[in-house]
Write a protein that holds these residues in place. Structure first.
Motif, PDB file in Angstrom:
ATOM      1  N   GLY A   1      19.714 -10.402 -32.915  1.00 31.49           N
ATOM      2  CA  GLY A   1      18.742 -10.893 -33.888  1.00 31.49           C
ATOM      3  C   GLY A   1      19.141 -10.507 -35.301  1.00 31.49           C
ATOM      4  N   PHE A   2      18.204 -10.612 -36.230  1.00 29.66           N
ATOM      5  CA  PHE A   2      18.458 -10.250 -37.625  1.00 29.66           C
ATOM      6  C   PHE A   2      18.738  -8.756 -37.727  1.00 29.66           C
ATOM      7  CE2 PHE A   2      15.429 -13.866 -37.808  1.00 29.66           C
ATOM      8  CZ  PHE A   2      16.257 -14.794 -38.440  1.00 29.66           C
ATOM      9  N   GLU A   3      19.541  -8.377 -38.715  1.00 28.04           N
ATOM     10  CA  GLU A   3      19.894  -6.969 -38.909  1.00 28.04           C
ATOM     11  C   GLU A   3      19.772  -6.580 -40.378  1.00 28.04           C
ATOM     12  OE1 GLU A   3      21.129  -4.380 -37.009  1.00 28.04           O
ATOM     13  OE2 GLU A   3      21.160  -5.375 -35.047  1.00 28.04           O
ATOM     14  N   HIS A   4      19.078  -5.485 -40.659  1.00 30.51           N
ATOM     15  CA  HIS A   4      19.112  -4.832 -41.967  1.00 30.51           C
ATOM     16  C   HIS A   4      18.621  -3.408 -41.776  1.00 30.51           C
ATOM     17  CE1 HIS A   4      14.758  -5.840 -42.151  1.00 30.51           C
ATOM     18  NE2 HIS A   4      14.693  -4.710 -42.841  1.00 30.51           N
ATOM     19  N   GLN A   5      18.856  -2.554 -42.772  1.00 28.18           N
ATOM     20  CA  GLN A   5      18.383  -1.180 -42.686  1.00 28.18           C
ATOM     21  C   GLN A   5      18.361  -0.551 -44.079  1.00 28.18           C
ATOM     22  OE1 GLN A   5      21.837   1.033 -40.611  1.00 28.18           O
ATOM     23  NE2 GLN A   5      21.516   2.154 -42.540  1.00 28.18           N
ATOM     24  N   ASP A   6      17.585   0.551 -44.206  1.00 23.83           N
ATOM     25  CA  ASP A   6      17.608   1.353 -45.432  1.00 23.83           C
ATOM     26  C   ASP A   6      18.972   2.017 -45.596  1.00 23.83           C
ATOM     27  OD1 ASP A   6      14.977   0.750 -45.856  1.00 23.83           O
ATOM     28  OD2 ASP A   6      14.203   2.749 -45.409  1.00 23.83           O
ATOM     29  N   ARG A   7      19.277   2.369 -46.836  1.00 24.93           N
ATOM     30  CA  ARG A   7      20.500   3.120 -47.104  1.00 24.93           C
ATOM     31  C   ARG A   7      20.218   4.615 -46.985  1.00 24.93           C
ATOM     32  NH1 ARG A   7      23.267   2.503 -52.922  1.00 24.93           N
ATOM     33  NH2 ARG A   7      21.353   3.628 -53.484  1.00 24.93           N
ATOM     34  N   MET A   8      21.151   5.332 -46.392  1.00 30.17           N
ATOM     35  CA  MET A   8      20.995   6.773 -46.243  1.00 30.17           C
ATOM     36  C   MET A   8      21.086   7.448 -47.608  1.00 30.17           C
ATOM     37  SD  MET A   8      23.061   9.473 -43.775  1.00 30.17           S
ATOM     38  CE  MET A   8      24.564   9.605 -44.759  1.00 30.17           C
ATOM     39  N   PRO A   9      20.209   8.418 -47.900  1.00 30.25           N
ATOM     40  CA  PRO A   9      20.310   9.125 -49.185  1.00 30.25           C
ATOM     41  C   PRO A   9      21.589   9.956 -49.256  1.00 30.25           C
ATOM     42  CG  PRO A   9      18.712  10.191 -47.754  1.00 30.25           C
ATOM     43  CD  PRO A   9      19.099   8.911 -47.076  1.00 30.25           C
ATOM     44  N   GLU A  10      22.036  10.216 -50.465  1.00 30.41           N
ATOM     45  CA  GLU A  10      23.206  11.062 -50.650  1.00 30.41           C
ATOM     46  C   GLU A  10      22.782  12.528 -50.538  1.00 30.41           C
ATOM     47  OE1 GLU A  10      25.244  10.153 -54.243  1.00 30.41           O
ATOM     48  OE2 GLU A  10      25.473   8.025 -53.767  1.00 30.41           O
ATOM     49  N   VAL A  11      23.376  13.226 -49.582  1.00 32.99           N
ATOM     50  CA  VAL A  11      22.984  14.613 -49.312  1.00 32.99           C
ATOM     51  C   VAL A  11      24.218  15.471 -49.067  1.00 32.99           C
ATOM     52  CG1 VAL A  11      20.778  13.906 -48.297  1.00 32.99           C
ATOM     53  CG2 VAL A  11      22.775  14.192 -46.815  1.00 32.99           C
ATOM     54  N   LYS A  12      24.024  16.772 -49.043  1.00 29.52           N
ATOM     55  CA  LYS A  12      25.089  17.693 -48.703  1.00 29.52           C
ATOM     56  C   LYS A  12      25.452  17.547 -47.225  1.00 29.52           C
ATOM     57  CE  LYS A  12      23.502  21.234 -51.977  1.00 29.52           C
ATOM     58  NZ  LYS A  12      22.974  22.624 -52.097  1.00 29.52           N
ATOM     59  N   PRO A  13      26.678  17.866 -46.836  1.00 30.50           N
ATOM     60  CA  PRO A  13      27.056  17.813 -45.420  1.00 30.50           C
ATOM     61  C   PRO A  13      26.383  18.938 -44.638  1.00 30.50           C
ATOM     62  CG  PRO A  13      28.827  18.765 -46.712  1.00 30.50           C
ATOM     63  CD  PRO A  13      27.809  18.278 -47.700  1.00 30.50           C
ATOM     64  N   PRO A  14      26.345  18.835 -43.310  1.00 30.50           N
ATOM     65  CA  PRO A  14      25.688  19.865 -42.496  1.00 30.50           C
ATOM     66  C   PRO A  14      26.228  21.267 -42.758  1.00 30.50           C
ATOM     67  CG  PRO A  14      26.280  17.969 -41.152  1.00 30.50           C
ATOM     68  CD  PRO A  14      26.881  17.741 -42.485  1.00 30.50           C
ATOM     69  N   GLU A  15      27.526  21.376 -43.018  1.00 28.32           N
ATOM     70  CA  GLU A  15      28.157  22.685 -43.205  1.00 28.32           C
ATOM     71  C   GLU A  15      27.585  23.447 -44.401  1.00 28.32           C
ATOM     72  OE1 GLU A  15      30.337  19.993 -40.807  1.00 28.32           O
ATOM     73  OE2 GLU A  15      29.820  19.784 -42.941  1.00 28.32           O
ATOM     74  N   GLU A  16      26.972  22.740 -45.345  1.00 28.55           N
ATOM     75  CA  GLU A  16      26.408  23.386 -46.531  1.00 28.55           C
ATOM     76  C   GLU A  16      24.912  23.661 -46.389  1.00 28.55           C
ATOM     77  OE1 GLU A  16      27.464  21.642 -50.271  1.00 28.55           O
ATOM     78  OE2 GLU A  16      29.445  21.022 -49.547  1.00 28.55           O
TER      79      GLU A  16
END
Length: 283
Positions: A116-131
Motif C-alpha cells: 500500500g501507500f508508504e510514508h513516515q516521520d523523519r527521525m530526529p538528529e540525536v547522539k548515538p547510543p554510545e554517548e
C-alpha cells in the motif's frame, strides 16, 4: 548475570503455559517489587493472543487498560476471546486475571501482509547510543531503584536527556525524553520474540516523559500506568538499537499523556506507542 542469561530468562518469562483452548498461564520473575511491571503483562497478553492466530496474520496494534496492580506471588491467567476472524483482519481480546479478578484488558488487531501507500516521520538528529547514560546506573545513583534493575537486566537503555536536563528547549514539545534501547543479548529469528520483548521494553520511562518539563522527583510522585497502546508499523529486531523518542503533549488532572515514536538506527519508523498514567504529586 550475563547478558545472554538475562535475555534467555526474559524470553522464558514471557513464554506461556497453555491450560486449555485459548487459556494460558504466565510465569512470574523473582523480584522484590510489590507490583507487576506493566510491560510484562502487556507482552504476555500479546503472546497469548498470538497463540490463537494463524501465522499468516501479524499484529498491527494493541490497546490495553491496567485495572488493578498485579501480584507477583501468584501466576497470571490469560483468557483469550476470539472477537472476529475476517479474511484480512482478525481481532482478539485478552483478559488477565489474578485472585479471580481482571487486572488488565488488551484488544489486538491482526492483518495479513499487504502492499500500500508508504510514508513516515523523519527521525530526529540525536547522539548515538554510545554517548548516552546507562539508565539503570542513573536510577541507582538517584536511589530510585526499587528492584527494576534486576527485572530490566536484559535491557540496555541509554538515556540521552529530557526537557529538564540535556535537551535543547523545544516550545512545540515542552516535555520530552530521548532514549536508545535494545535487548542486551541475541534473540532468535522468531519475529514473536522481537515483538514480545519490544512490548516488554516499551513501558520503560514512557510515563516519565510527562514529568520531564517539571523537573519532578519521581520519588515524590505517585505514578501508575492507566492504559498502553502500540501500533506496529514495520518489522524490526528488538536486539538492535532503537530510538525511543518520547514526549508528552498534555498533563492535567493528576494524569499525563505520553507518546513515543520508535526508530531503528537507519531512521526507519517501526512503531508508535501511547500511554496515559497517574502522576499525582505526593504531599
Amino acid at each position: 548475570m550475563s547478558e545472554a542469561q538475562a535475555t534467555r530468562e526474559l524470553v522464558a518469562l514471557l513464554d506461556l503455559e497453555q491450560l486449555d483452548v485459548d487459556l494460558f498461564r504466565g510465569r512470574q520473575p523473582d523480584t522484590i517489587r510489590q507490583r507487576v511491571y506493566g510491560g510484562q503483562v502487556a507482552a504476555q497478553s500479546l503472546i497469548a493472543a498470538t497463540r490463537t492466530v494463524d501465522p499468516e496474520f501479524h499484529v498491527h496494534s494493541l490497546h490495553s487498560y491496567f485495572l488493578l496492580p498485579g501480584d507477583y506471588k501468584v501466576p497470571i491467567i490469560y483468557d483469550v476471546e476470539r472477537i472476529r476472524d475476517g479474511k484480512s483482519f482478525l481481532t482478539r481480546r485478552v483478559v488477565a486475571r489474578q485472585h479471580g479478578r481482571p487486572i488488565y484488558y488488551q484488544t489486538l488487531n491482526f492483518q495479513k501482509v499487504e502492499d500500500g501507500f508508504e510514508h513516515q516521520d523523519r527521525m530526529p538528529e540525536v547522539k548515538p547510543p554510545e554517548e548516552g547514560l546507562d539508565l539503570v546506573d542513573l536510577m541507582k545513583e538517584r536511589g530510585a531503584d526499587d528492584g527494576l534493575s534486576k527485572e530490566w537486566a536484559a535491557l540496555d537503555v541509554r538515556w540521552l536527556g529530557n526537557s529538564s536536563y540535556g535537551l535543547e528547549e523545544d516550545r512545540d514539545r515542552p516535555s520530552k525524553t530521548l532514549l536508545w534501547i535494545r535487548i542486551d543479548g541475541r534473540l532468535s529469528d522468531d519475529p514473536m520474540e522481537h515483538l514480545a520483548t519490544f512490548t516488554y521494553a516499551s513501558d520503560v520511562s514512557l510515563l516519565g516523559a510527562a514529568l520531564a518539563a517539571h523537573g519532578a522527583d519521581p520519588g515524590k510522585v505517585q505514578m501508575a500506568s492507566l492504559d498502553h497502546t502500540i501500533w506496529f508499523h514495520r518489522p524490526f529486531r528488538a536486539d538492535e538499537w532503537w530510538l525511543y523518542d518520547q514526549w508528552s503533549p498534555s498533563a492535567g488532572g493528576a494524569r499525563g499523556l505520553s507518546l513515543g515514536r520508535v526508530f531503528t538506527q537507519d531512521g526507519t519508523l517501526v512503531a508508535t506507542v501511547a500511554q496515559e498514567g497517574l502522576i499525582r504529586p505526593l504531599p
